[in-house]
Design a protein around this motif. Structure first.
Motif, short mmCIF file in Angstrom:
data_model
loop_
_atom_site.label_atom_id
_atom_site.label_comp_id
_atom_site.label_asym_id
_atom_site.label_seq_id
_atom_site.Cartn_x
_atom_site.Cartn_y
_atom_site.Cartn_z
N GLU A 105 0.83 -1.21 0.00
CA GLU A 105 0.00 0.00 0.00
C GLU A 105 0.86 1.26 0.00
N LEU A 108 2.49 1.84 -3.39
CA LEU A 108 1.56 2.37 -4.39
C LEU A 108 1.36 3.88 -4.21
N ASP A 109 1.29 4.31 -2.95
CA ASP A 109 1.15 5.74 -2.68
C ASP A 109 2.38 6.51 -3.19
N LYS A 130 -6.38 3.26 -9.31
CA LYS A 130 -7.61 2.66 -8.78
C LYS A 130 -7.63 1.16 -9.05
N ARG A 133 -4.89 -0.58 -6.76
CA ARG A 133 -5.28 -0.64 -5.35
C ARG A 133 -6.42 -1.63 -5.13
N SER A 134 -7.34 -1.68 -6.07
CA SER A 134 -8.46 -2.62 -5.94
C SER A 134 -7.97 -4.07 -6.02
N ALA A 137 -5.74 -5.11 -2.87
CA ALA A 137 -6.26 -4.77 -1.55
C ALA A 137 -5.89 -5.82 -0.50
N ALA A 140 -2.28 -5.30 0.81
CA ALA A 140 -1.93 -3.93 1.20
C ALA A 140 -0.90 -3.87 2.31
#
Length: 405
Positions: A105, A108-109, A130, A133-134, A137, A140
């Motif tokens: 997670e 990705l940020d 999107k 991240r989906s 998940a 993460a």
């Protein structure tokens, strides 16, 4: 203490391992930083052996390198079976997966911030992030150093199992640049996205609307009604402009009146998929659909900003027009095909009209805007569309729908 799938994550550290009551010889050693699966057995020569067969990492996603209780028992039984059969037990060394550090997670940020700082063609970045991240998940909180090819494959398979092979293929395509960036930062060793096959072959669409379908869709799009700030009506207008210009959906619904000057819409290269400046000269019918408005006003506003809820609106359009099996992107293919097949325009002009990205040497040497030739193509297609819509065949719509959005 009896080992259970729930307890192995919370057992406190101690000097002695926790033995498994179900499978003799199997035990979990809980240290200050690691939880190690141990297997004790006697070799063929009668010598007692203590082997490390894996590690357990609390909160690791299913399919990762972490061995849960069931997986540890299965691996231990396999080893004991080889010992009993006299087969060598030697395996590749077991390395403990890295713990702590940057998570999937967090990476990705940071990747999103990196891409934003880089600038360039980032118009599709929100959609990319999107999707990533989906799909990721469940991973993460996993240290990104532990994210493996198997994890990537499993994430794609989960999407495909939901019935969306196209989305699974898109996810793998988006994951490649992210993994490449992780390699550059030395957080993983290889970009294994290229080693994961698509869940199934994605067939390239060849759908082109017939004259009858064009009539039905055009008429239905002009008849859409809605009660939420005319969002459905504006969606119908946008569909008609897509049919007339062959441009991309997101570019059309993002259009503002300030983007139009003297009947021309100028798209900068950094704001469109081709990466080249592109001028759309609106035909007579297109100008009527667009109308007039303030510079900062959207031509096709939704309830809040851009139009949203496309799946529902498309279903309403299909019902109203009594057509199905086509997508909005097929309108681009229809225009391209009709320019070449019906109106005898060269393919290079049709490519320019649709603003396709140039390949090979053309991308370097051909810097012509073809603005004049494109304008003739749009006007010719406008005239041809008028002929199609003016046919003697009667276009019968389903019962008008209200409150579509």
């Amino acid at each position: 203490m009896k080992l259970t799938a729930a307890s192995i994550a919370t057992l406190p550290p101690r000097k002695l391992p926790y033995p498994d009551s179900l499978l003799p010889g199997l035990a979990l050693y809980v240290g200050a930083k690691r939880r190690t699966w141990l297997l004790r057995y006697r070799s063929g020569g009668g010598k007692q052996v203590h082997d490390k067969i894996g590690y357990f990492i609390p909160n690791a996603p299913e399919g990762s390198e972490s061995l849960g209780l069931a997986a540890a028992r299965e691996k231990a039984r396999e080893i004991l079976g080889r010992v009993e059969a006299g087969v060598p037990v030697a395996e590749a060394p077991i390395h403990h997966p890295k713990t702590g550090g940057e998570t999937v997670e967090q990476s990705l940020d940071k990747y999103e911030k990196y891409r934003t700082r880089q600038g360039g063609r980032i118009k599709s970045l929100p959609k990319t992030m999107k999707a990533l991240r989906s799909a990721l998940a469940d991973y993460a909180t996993l240290p990104v150093a532990n994210f493996t090819r198997r994890d990537l494959r499993r994430a794609a398979e989960v999407i495909a199992d939901r019935g969306s092979v196209h989305a699974a293929s898109a996810f793998l395509r988006y994951a490649g640049p992210w993994l490449k960036w992780l390699v550059e930062r030395e957080l993983i060793e290889t970009n294994f996205a290229r080693d994961v096959s698509k869940p199934a072959a994605v067939k390239k669409r060849k759908r082109v609307l017939s004259d009858e379908e064009i009539r039905l869709v055009w008429t239905a799009a002009g008849s859409m009604e809605g009660v939420r700030r005319d969002a459905a009506k504006n969606y119908g207008r946008a569909v008609q402009l897509l049919m007339l210009t062959g441009q991309r959906l997101d570019e059309v619904i993002s259009l503002k009146y300030g983007d139009i000057l003297d009947g021309k819409w100028r798209l900068k290269g950094e704001h469109n998929k081709s990466g080249r400046d592109h001028v759309v000269t609106f035909s007579k019918t297109a100008l009527k659909i667009i109308g007039t408005g303030e510079a900062d006003q959207r031509v096709f506003p939704g309830v809040h900003g851009k139009i949203s809820g496309f799946s529902r609106l498309k279903k309403d359009l299909d019902k109203l027009s009594a057509t199905s099996g086509w997508r909005l992107h097929d309108l681009r293919r229809t225009l391209f095909t009709r320019l070449v097949e019906d109106l005898d325009f060269p393919e290079e002009i049709a490519h320019a009209v649709c603003n396709h990205k140039q390949q090979g040497l053309s991308a370097v040497y051909n810097q012509a805007s073809r603005e004049r030739q494109k304008a003739k193509a749009w006007e010719a297609w406008d005239d041809r569309l008028r002929v199609i819509l003016a046919t003697e065949k009667v276009v019968t719509l389903a019962k008008p729908l209200t409150g579509l959005n």
